[in-house]
Motif scaffolding. Structure first.
Motif, PDB file in Angstrom:
ATOM      1  N   PRO A 210      16.025 -49.699  -6.719  1.00  0.00           N
ATOM      2  CA  PRO A 210      15.336 -50.451  -5.663  1.00  0.00           C
ATOM      3  C   PRO A 210      14.567 -49.558  -4.682  1.00  0.00           C
ATOM      4  CG  PRO A 210      17.703 -50.506  -5.320  1.00  0.00           C
ATOM      5  CD  PRO A 210      17.466 -49.843  -6.644  1.00  0.00           C
TER       6      PRO A 210
ATOM      7  N   ALA B 192      10.569 -50.484  -3.376  1.00  0.00           N
ATOM      8  CA  ALA B 192      10.546 -51.064  -2.032  1.00  0.00           C
ATOM      9  C   ALA B 192       9.135 -51.159  -1.451  1.00  0.00           C
ATOM     10  CB  ALA B 192      11.449 -50.264  -1.101  1.00  0.00           C
TER      11      ALA B 192
ATOM     12  N   TYR C  89       6.396 -51.676  -2.951  1.00  0.00           N
ATOM     13  CA  TYR C  89       5.514 -52.511  -3.762  1.00  0.00           C
ATOM     14  C   TYR C  89       5.901 -53.990  -3.736  1.00  0.00           C
ATOM     15  CZ  TYR C  89       4.140 -47.940  -5.241  1.00  0.00           C
ATOM     16  OH  TYR C  89       3.698 -46.640  -5.229  1.00  0.00           O
ATOM     17  N   ILE C  90       6.839 -54.356  -2.891  1.00  0.00           N
ATOM     18  CA  ILE C  90       7.242 -55.758  -2.774  1.00  0.00           C
ATOM     19  C   ILE C  90       6.120 -56.527  -2.086  1.00  0.00           C
ATOM     20  CG2 ILE C  90       8.890 -57.361  -1.713  1.00  0.00           C
ATOM     21  CD1 ILE C  90      11.016 -55.156  -2.077  1.00  0.00           C
ATOM     22  N   GLN C  91       5.731 -57.637  -2.663  1.00  0.00           N
ATOM     23  CA  GLN C  91       4.645 -58.464  -2.146  1.00  0.00           C
ATOM     24  C   GLN C  91       5.226 -59.772  -1.626  1.00  0.00           C
ATOM     25  OE1 GLN C  91       1.666 -58.906  -5.197  1.00  0.00           O
ATOM     26  NE2 GLN C  91       1.915 -56.791  -5.845  1.00  0.00           N
ATOM     27  N   GLU C  92       4.473 -60.428  -0.779  1.00  0.00           N
ATOM     28  CA  GLU C  92       4.921 -61.717  -0.248  1.00  0.00           C
ATOM     29  C   GLU C  92       3.842 -62.758  -0.490  1.00  0.00           C
ATOM     30  OE1 GLU C  92       6.649 -63.687   3.845  1.00  0.00           O
ATOM     31  OE2 GLU C  92       6.741 -61.526   3.564  1.00  0.00           O
TER      32      GLU C  92
ATOM     33  N   LYS D  84       9.256 -63.345  -1.581  1.00  0.00           N
ATOM     34  CA  LYS D  84       9.020 -61.947  -1.917  1.00  0.00           C
ATOM     35  C   LYS D  84       9.168 -61.762  -3.423  1.00  0.00           C
ATOM     36  CE  LYS D  84      10.400 -60.116   2.505  1.00  0.00           C
ATOM     37  NZ  LYS D  84      11.252 -59.196   3.234  1.00  0.00           N
TER      38      LYS D  84
ATOM     39  N   ILE E 179       8.009 -58.831  -6.908  1.00  0.00           N
ATOM     40  CA  ILE E 179       7.436 -57.572  -7.375  1.00  0.00           C
ATOM     41  C   ILE E 179       7.026 -57.754  -8.827  1.00  0.00           C
ATOM     42  CG2 ILE E 179       9.656 -56.587  -8.009  1.00  0.00           C
ATOM     43  CD1 ILE E 179       8.369 -53.883  -7.009  1.00  0.00           C
TER      44      ILE E 179
END
Length: 105
Positions: free
Chosen positions: A45, A49, A51-54, A59, A61
């Motif tokens: 993880p 971290a 590259y996490i999109q919303e 959320k 990835i």
């Protein structure tokens, strides 16, 4: 002799340079093929971290999961990397199709 350069050459060269630029692959996990329908993987993880999109309050990835041709020294035959692909913002947009029923002849 005067050397003339075609006007399209610079655009062509620029497209080649852009196409040849390859972003570095961000490996974030690996795993094993357990059977035809089951992959057992581990993801780090910390590596994903950033590259996490919303989207719409959720959320997510995007990942690429690839089966290797041969297992590595640890017996892992699955690799996982972050999908960093983004659409080309300069790509020409499709023109609206003519929905009229009038025939041109």
């Amino acid at each position: 002799m005067i050397k003339k350069e075609w006007h399209w050459m610079s655009d062509y060269k620029q497209k080649q340079i852009t196409m040849n630029k390859k972003e570095e692959t961000i490996y974030c996990g690996s795993g094993k093929v357990m059977n035809a329908k089951w992959l057992k993987v581990t993801i780090n993880p910390t590596k994903i971290a950033d590259y996490i999109q919303e989207y719409n309050g959720n959320k997510f990835i995007k990942l690429n999961i690839n089966l290797k041709d041969e297992a590595d020294q640890y017996g892992k035959d699955v690799s996982i990397s972050v999908d960093t692909w983004k659409p080309d913002t300069e790509a020409p947009k499709a023109e609206a199709s003519n929905t009229s029923n009038d025939l041109p002849f």
